[in-house]
Motif scaffolding. Structure first.
Motif, PDB file in Angstrom:
ATOM      1  N   VAL A  90       1.131  -1.263   0.055  1.00 54.35           N
ATOM      2  CA  VAL A  90      -0.292  -0.149  -0.229  1.00 54.35           C
ATOM      3  C   VAL A  90       0.137   1.023  -0.127  1.00 54.35           C
ATOM      4  O   VAL A  90       0.694   2.335  -0.522  1.00 54.35           O
ATOM      5  CB  VAL A  90      -1.248   0.100   1.318  1.00 54.35           C
ATOM      6  CG1 VAL A  90      -0.574   0.240   2.336  1.00 54.35           C
ATOM      7  CG2 VAL A  90      -2.088   1.190   0.370  1.00 54.35           C
ATOM      8  N   HIS A 126       3.584   2.073  -0.857  1.00 57.00           N
ATOM      9  CA  HIS A 126       4.933   2.379  -1.847  1.00 57.00           C
ATOM     10  C   HIS A 126       3.916   2.058  -3.770  1.00 57.00           C
ATOM     11  O   HIS A 126       2.929   1.590  -3.482  1.00 57.00           O
ATOM     12  CB  HIS A 126       5.492   1.521  -2.272  1.00 57.00           C
ATOM     13  CG  HIS A 126       7.115   1.803  -1.690  1.00 57.00           C
ATOM     14  ND1 HIS A 126       7.714   2.040  -1.582  1.00 57.00           N
ATOM     15  CD2 HIS A 126       7.319   0.763  -0.653  1.00 57.00           C
ATOM     16  CE1 HIS A 126       8.875   2.687  -0.510  1.00 57.00           C
ATOM     17  NE2 HIS A 126       8.532   1.620   0.014  1.00 57.00           N
ATOM     18  N   PHE A 127       4.255   3.545  -4.289  1.00 56.09           N
ATOM     19  CA  PHE A 127       3.659   3.245  -5.914  1.00 56.09           C
ATOM     20  C   PHE A 127       4.867   2.377  -6.863  1.00 56.09           C
ATOM     21  O   PHE A 127       6.333   3.284  -6.604  1.00 56.09           O
ATOM     22  CB  PHE A 127       3.445   4.598  -6.281  1.00 56.09           C
ATOM     23  CG  PHE A 127       2.122   4.354  -7.652  1.00 56.09           C
ATOM     24  CD1 PHE A 127       0.961   3.786  -7.128  1.00 56.09           C
ATOM     25  CD2 PHE A 127       3.501   4.527  -8.739  1.00 56.09           C
ATOM     26  CE1 PHE A 127       0.080   3.930  -8.256  1.00 56.09           C
ATOM     27  CE2 PHE A 127       2.353   4.546  -9.936  1.00 56.09           C
ATOM     28  CZ  PHE A 127       1.019   4.475  -9.557  1.00 56.09           C
ATOM     29  N   HIS A 172       8.343  -3.634  -6.017  1.00 54.70           N
ATOM     30  CA  HIS A 172       8.831  -2.349  -5.982  1.00 54.70           C
ATOM     31  C   HIS A 172      10.460  -1.983  -5.908  1.00 54.70           C
ATOM     32  O   HIS A 172      11.190  -0.861  -5.980  1.00 54.70           O
ATOM     33  CB  HIS A 172       8.167  -1.058  -4.867  1.00 54.70           C
ATOM     34  CG  HIS A 172       6.952  -1.129  -4.470  1.00 54.70           C
ATOM     35  ND1 HIS A 172       6.507  -0.519  -5.467  1.00 54.70           N
ATOM     36  CD2 HIS A 172       5.712  -2.247  -4.166  1.00 54.70           C
ATOM     37  CE1 HIS A 172       4.855  -1.099  -4.957  1.00 54.70           C
ATOM     38  NE2 HIS A 172       4.296  -2.010  -3.927  1.00 54.70           N
TER      39      HIS A 172
HETATM   40  N1  LIG Z   1      -0.470   1.635  -3.231  1.00 50.59           N
HETATM   41  C1  LIG Z   1      -0.041   0.936  -4.115  1.00 50.59           C
HETATM   42  N2  LIG Z   1      -1.307   0.900  -5.097  1.00 50.59           N
HETATM   43  C2  LIG Z   1      -1.300   0.679  -6.590  1.00 50.59           C
HETATM   44  C3  LIG Z   1       0.269   0.366  -7.361  1.00 50.59           C
HETATM   45  C4  LIG Z   1       1.506   0.172  -6.475  1.00 50.59           C
HETATM   46  O1  LIG Z   1       2.450  -0.447  -7.017  1.00 50.59           O
HETATM   47  N3  LIG Z   1       0.845   0.772  -5.591  1.00 50.59           N
HETATM   48  N4  LIG Z   1      -0.261   0.346  -8.430  1.00 50.59           N
HETATM   49  C5  LIG Z   1      -1.593   0.960  -9.615  1.00 50.59           C
HETATM   50  C6  LIG Z   1      -1.564  -0.314 -10.930  1.00 50.59           C
HETATM   51  S1  LIG Z   1      -0.718   0.729 -12.325  1.00 50.59           S
HETATM   52  C7  LIG Z   1      -2.366  -1.507 -10.832  1.00 50.59           C
HETATM   53  S2  LIG Z   1      -2.597  -2.532 -12.049  1.00 50.59           S
HETATM   54  C8  LIG Z   1      -3.043  -2.213  -9.464  1.00 50.59           C
HETATM   55  C9  LIG Z   1      -2.904  -3.403  -9.339  1.00 50.59           C
HETATM   56  O2  LIG Z   1      -3.666  -4.204  -8.265  1.00 50.59           O
HETATM   57  P1  LIG Z   1      -3.422  -5.457  -7.617  1.00 50.59           P
HETATM   58  O3  LIG Z   1      -3.904  -6.172  -8.802  1.00 50.59           O
HETATM   59  O4  LIG Z   1      -4.792  -5.791  -7.180  1.00 50.59           O
HETATM   60  O5  LIG Z   1      -2.199  -5.475  -7.694  1.00 50.59           O
HETATM   61  P2  LIG Z   1      -1.097  -7.062  -7.122  1.00 50.59           P
HETATM   62  O6  LIG Z   1      -0.282  -6.853  -5.867  1.00 50.59           O
HETATM   63  O7  LIG Z   1       0.165  -6.959  -8.352  1.00 50.59           O
HETATM   64  O8  LIG Z   1      -1.907  -8.546  -7.723  1.00 50.59           O
HETATM   65  C10 LIG Z   1      -3.299  -8.753  -7.458  1.00 50.59           C
HETATM   66  C11 LIG Z   1      -3.856  -9.733  -6.769  1.00 50.59           C
HETATM   67  O9  LIG Z   1      -2.994 -11.621  -7.754  1.00 50.59           O
HETATM   68  C12 LIG Z   1      -2.995 -12.356  -6.902  1.00 50.59           C
HETATM   69  N5  LIG Z   1      -2.784 -13.387  -7.741  1.00 50.59           N
HETATM   70  C13 LIG Z   1      -1.541 -13.941  -8.334  1.00 50.59           C
HETATM   71  N6  LIG Z   1      -1.722 -14.756  -9.557  1.00 50.59           N
HETATM   72  C14 LIG Z   1      -3.299 -15.013  -8.897  1.00 50.59           C
HETATM   73  C15 LIG Z   1      -4.013 -15.661  -9.629  1.00 50.59           C
HETATM   74  O10 LIG Z   1      -3.562 -17.091 -11.264  1.00 50.59           O
HETATM   75  N7  LIG Z   1      -5.357 -16.073  -9.582  1.00 50.59           N
HETATM   76  C16 LIG Z   1      -5.488 -15.236  -8.860  1.00 50.59           C
HETATM   77  N8  LIG Z   1      -6.972 -15.234  -9.381  1.00 50.59           N
HETATM   78  N9  LIG Z   1      -5.362 -14.218  -8.487  1.00 50.59           N
HETATM   79  C17 LIG Z   1      -3.937 -14.232  -8.320  1.00 50.59           C
HETATM   80  C18 LIG Z   1      -1.497 -11.860  -6.335  1.00 50.59           C
HETATM   81  O11 LIG Z   1      -1.339 -13.006  -5.060  1.00 50.59           O
HETATM   82  C19 LIG Z   1      -2.009  -9.971  -5.587  1.00 50.59           C
HETATM   83  O12 LIG Z   1      -2.921 -10.380  -4.315  1.00 50.59           O
HETATM   84  O13 LIG Z   1      -1.978  -1.161  -8.364  1.00 50.59           O
HETATM   85  C20 LIG Z   1      -2.429  -0.198  -8.487  1.00 50.59           C
HETATM   86  N10 LIG Z   1      -1.862   1.106  -7.090  1.00 50.59           N
END
Ligand SMILES: Nc1nc2c(c(=O)[nH]1)N[C@H]1C(S)=C(S)[C@@H](COP(=O)(O)OP(=O)(O)OC[C@H]3O[C@@H](n4cnc5c(=O)[nH]c(N)nc54)[C@H](O)[C@@H]3O)O[C@H]1N2
Ligand SMILES: Nc1nc2c(c(=O)[nH]1)N[C@H]1C(S)=C(S)[C@@H](COP(=O)(O)OP(=O)(O)OC[C@H]3O[C@@H](n4cnc5c(=O)[nH]c(N)nc54)[C@H](O)[C@@H]3O)O[C@H]1N2
Ligand code: SF4
Ligand SMILES: [Mo]
Length: 733
Positions: free
Chosen positions: A615, A617-618, A686
């Motif tokens: 949460v 880091h970006f 990150h």
């Molecule tokens: N704090 C913070 N917030 C962000 C970002 C950030 O860098 N920091 N980046 C932004 C960006 S660009 C993006 S794209 C989003 C990403 O946001 P999310 O996609 O919610 O984040 P991630 O942690 O990349 O991955 C989400 C989940 O996918 C799960 N996962 C892994 N493999 C599989 C699988 O095969 N099937 C399923 N169903 N789940 C799986 C992982 O265990 C992980 O919990 O966040 C955005 N928000």
């Protein structure tokens, strides 16, 4: 020993002497929070707060937004353009004219010698939409390379591809308000509380008022999973199997919405025939979810009056990313859950303006969801821009993930990176390093000069960041919100829009074209081009957007002339029967045979490697790594590991280990936790020279998005004293 507050001084909140609060929109994630920056009497930004009556965040911000005012003066900002002939030389400072002259000369030289497509451009999801639109005009209409793409290929490509295959166009059909109506939420591979904290808060508030089931599908016990009624700890990369099995249950038990299917879809028979192959017992052996759970979850979902799915990188970043999105859409269509309150298929986007680039940057086509493959679209944009339509390619060029191999192969000689840091964010770091070293000319346009990729560039262009400029972002729910300028660009940095316009001037082909300098005038062009399109924003103006603190598209000129309130503009897409974007207005149900093609754990590499985010880091930490109140929570690269697996290997909590994949290795600190199962480790992405040294990044065949979430590694013990020293030195370096 005494514990507790009485030993400490009471907390005093310093008076920051704020004289005015200035409106903007947060520049980190795609939630799209409205933010106000407090300015003191010296004109300095000194505080951030959420905007109380903004519909998205209703006064709230997460830990990143709360400290966003510290960005402007954070360390490592680029001050002036830099030039060098070879990446082994030191950079020399340059004026803007010198740097842009050099850049234009290099583009011309490379294109003349090796052909127009030998110069590639990779942009981002993090600049303003007016900048995207202008870069698209420059890339497609002036420079004329077809190898122009964005980092959204690492992020949103599967969602875009899946929406196009199912509905005939990109464009998420739902909105946050759907949480207030839904009777069931399926969350696929999305860690909402950490990655989209304010969307999570909207969901949580809705569920506190009115209980409804939450079903989380994620191989890791995320905070969202901890909060769920059902946590389906799925075998990585097998979501499509679970979806097919759920569909079999729904059809077997007659839970589908026949009337909706008949009025809105094609392809039912083929889908029904394919899902027959996925009975829950056989499916459970592949996806790791037992038969009873598959049946129960399918019933809860299909019997709900309205049900929604959200998903994020756990689906998109897979070799079945696009199929996973189509599978989610199939489930929604089968149960009549599109275009109704609480019934939707909502891709949670990532970067603050991932949607803006999809709509307006021309990366994968032409502005306003137009296609290079469509001659009318080429004709219309050619006429509007003053470009011969034959100058446009008739087919989309390479994606980011194919551009890098083309550099390796020697087909691409020049690369312009705008707001993206592939040294940290692409899979297989050492291969990316070797690839970048092959370039005759690499240009990095970034707000930070200490971005890792700048070490491999010949030209560095310092960009103004976030609210040092003005324009719009589009968030996850298609809401266009405005960034107002809070302060002048840092040092000699310039806005991205300024840089694109100044570069355009250096090409003969741009002489007869119009490149407006004011962001209002650029927006006017976009409004005009949006008329009658799915992404109709012709009724929006910058001032109207600010007055309403963000407006969802579509919002047409007619609606604004009739005085219709903006919220009526476009809460949901595909509300009316048979209004999907295919010519017959019908959505496609698409059969999804599962092909098992990921790198999987074996004897030599026994652990799944999962990666993602935290949460505080970006991404590559160019920003949050410099802000104390973000960086302090996780300043060092670490790896989550299951305690039982650690005991078996003799690995201790908080010790250093070497993680090895078929690509390379990385040294990380071990954090023992039950968040991951015995056969999985999780490393946040990150940190530079860390998890992406290990990742393979097999590509999805439809979207070309890398499977960042699936790979295999082994864990090795190492000398602790040496590791601690190396780690310390690396951080001080
Ligand atoms: N704090 C913070 N917030 C962000 C970002 C950030 O860098 N920091 N980046 C932004 C960006 S660009 C993006 S794209 C989003 C990403 O946001 P999310 O996609 O919610 O984040 P991630 O942690 O990349 O991955 C989400 C989940 O996918 C799960 N996962 C892994 N493999 C599989 C699988 O095969 N099937 C399923 N169903 N789940 C799986 C992982 O265990 C992980 O919990 O966040 C955005 N928000
Ligand atoms: N292993 C693993 N790797 C991943 C992922 C994962 O889950 N696991 N996730 C992938 C995903 S979803 C994404 S989106 C990518 C992100 O990957 P990147 O795009 O490489 O990540 P960022 O660090 O956000 O890079 C953005 C750059 O833009 C700069 N910048 C910020 N504002 C501006 C501006 O206004 N103008 C300009 N010109 N520059 C600016 C920042 O300083 C930063 O250097 O990473 C991908 N890589
Ligand atoms: S949730 Fe996203 S948009 Fe909102 S404050 Fe946090 S980072 Fe910014
Ligand atoms: Mo992303």
């Amino acid at each position: 020993m005494l514990f507790g507050r009485h030993q400490k001084n009471p907390i005093k909140i310093a008076d920051k002497g704020i004289e005015k609060w200035s409106y903007s929109t947060c520049g980190y994630c795609s939630t799209g929070c409205s933010i106000e920056i407090g300015i003191n009497k010296d004109g300095k930004p000194v505080a951030s707060r959420g905007v109380a009556d903004a519909d998205v965040n209703r006064g709230k911000l997460c830990v990143k937004g709360l400290f966003e005012h510290e960005l402007f003066e954070s360390s490592g900002r680029g001050k002036t353009p830099l030039l060098r002939n070879s990446i082994h030389d030191d950079y020399q400072e340059s004026g803007w004219d010198g740097a842009l002259d050099k850049m234009a000369a290099e583009i011309n030289r490379i294109q003349e010698k090796y052909g127009p497509d030998s110069f590639a451009i990779v942009s981002t999801g993090q600049i303003l939409t007016e900048g995207f639109y202008t870069l698209g005009k420059l890339a497609r209409g002036v420079i004329g390379t077809n190898n122009y793409d964005g980092n959204t290929t690492l992020c949103m490509a599967s969602a875009v591809s899946g929406y196009k295959r199912s509905f005939g166009s990109d464009g998420p059909p739902g909105c946050y308000e759907d949480f207030e109506h839904t009777e069931c939420l399926l969350a696929w591979g999305s860690n909402l509380p950490e990655q989209h904290p304010i969307i999570y808060w909207r969901f949580k508030e809705a569920r506190e008022k009115r209980q409804f089931p939450l079903i989380v599908i994620d191989p890791r016990v995320t905070m969202l999973a901890q909060y769920a009624d059902f946590h389906l700890c799925i075998t990585p990369g097998t979501d499509v199997v679970l979806m097919n099995a759920m569909m079999q249950v729904i059809l077997e038990e007659g839970l589908e919405d026949r009337a909706y299917l008949e009025a809105n879809t094609v392809g039912f028979e083929a889908l029904a025939a394919e899902v027959k192959n996925y009975d829950p017992v056989s499916a459970s052996r592949i996806c790791g979810i037992d038969e009873d759970t598959i049946r129960t979850v399918a019933r809860i979902y299909a019997k709900a009056g309205s049900a929604m799915s959200i998903w994020c990188m756990g689906i998109n970043q897979s070799t079945h990313g696009s199929d996973g999105v189509v599978g989610i859409n199939n489930l929604s269509l089968l149960t009549g859950n599109i275009g109704k309150p609480g019934g939707t298929s909502l891709s949670i986007t990532g970067q603050c303006n991932a949607m803006g680039t999809r709509e307006w940057s021309s990366c994968s086509g032409l502005p306003g969801y137009r296609l290079l493959e469509n001659s009318q679209d080429r004709e219309d944009i050619g006429k509007f821009w003053g470009v011969d339509p034959d100058f446009f390619p008739k087919k989309r060029g390479l994606t980011q993930t194919d551009i890098f191999p083309a550099i390796e192969a020697g087909d691409i000689k020049g690369l312009w990176l705008v707001g993206t840091n592939p040294m940290t964010s692409m899979p297989n770091t050492s291969r990316i390093r070797k690839t970048l070293e092959k370039l005759e000319c690499c240009v990095v346009q970034d707000s930070y000069v200490d971005v890792e990729t700048a070490q491999y560039a010949h030209i560095f262009l310092p960009a103004a960041i976030w609210a040092e400029k003005e324009g719009v972002f589009t968030n996850t729910e298609r809401r266009v919100n405005i960034i107002r300028k809070i302060k002048e660009p840092y040092a000699q940095s310039k806005t991205d829009l300024h840089i694109f316009n100044a570069l355009a001037k250096r090409f003969k082909r741009a002489e007869k074209m119009h490149f407006p300098h004011h962001f209002d005038d650029v927006f006017d062009e976009m409004r005009e081009l949006s008329k009658g399109r799915l992404v109709d924003i012709s009724g929006l103006t910058h001032d109207l957007i600010e007055a309403h603190k963000g407006i969802q598209w579509p919002y047409t000129k007619e609606q604004s002339e009739n005085g219709e309130l903006p919220p009526k503009g476009g809460k949901r897409l595909y509300v009316e029967s048979a209004t999907f974007s295919y010519p017959d207005g019908r959505a496609k149900l698409i059969p999804l045979p599962f092909v098992d093609n990921n790198e999987k754990p074996d004897k030599e590499y026994p652990f799944w490697l999962n990666s993602g985010r935290l949460v505080e880091h970006f991404h590559s930490r160019t920003r949050t790594g410099k802000i104390a109140n973000n960086n302090k929570f996780s300043p060092t690269p670490f790896m989550e590991m299951n305690p039982d697996a650690a005991v078996a290997l003799g690995v201790k909590h908080q010790s250093y280990v070497r993680v090895v994949s078929r690509r390379s290795d990385a040294v990380v600190l071990v954090m023992l936790t039950q968040r991951v199962s015995r056969d999985m480790v999780f490393i946040p992405f990150h940190f530079f020279d860390c998890v992406n040294r290990l990742t393979l990044g097999l590509l999805d065949p439809h979207s070309r998005q890398p499977a960042f979430k699936q790979g295999a590694v082994r864990i090795e013990q190492i000398d602790q004293v040496l590791a601690a020293r190396l780690n310390k030195e690396a951080r001080e370096f």
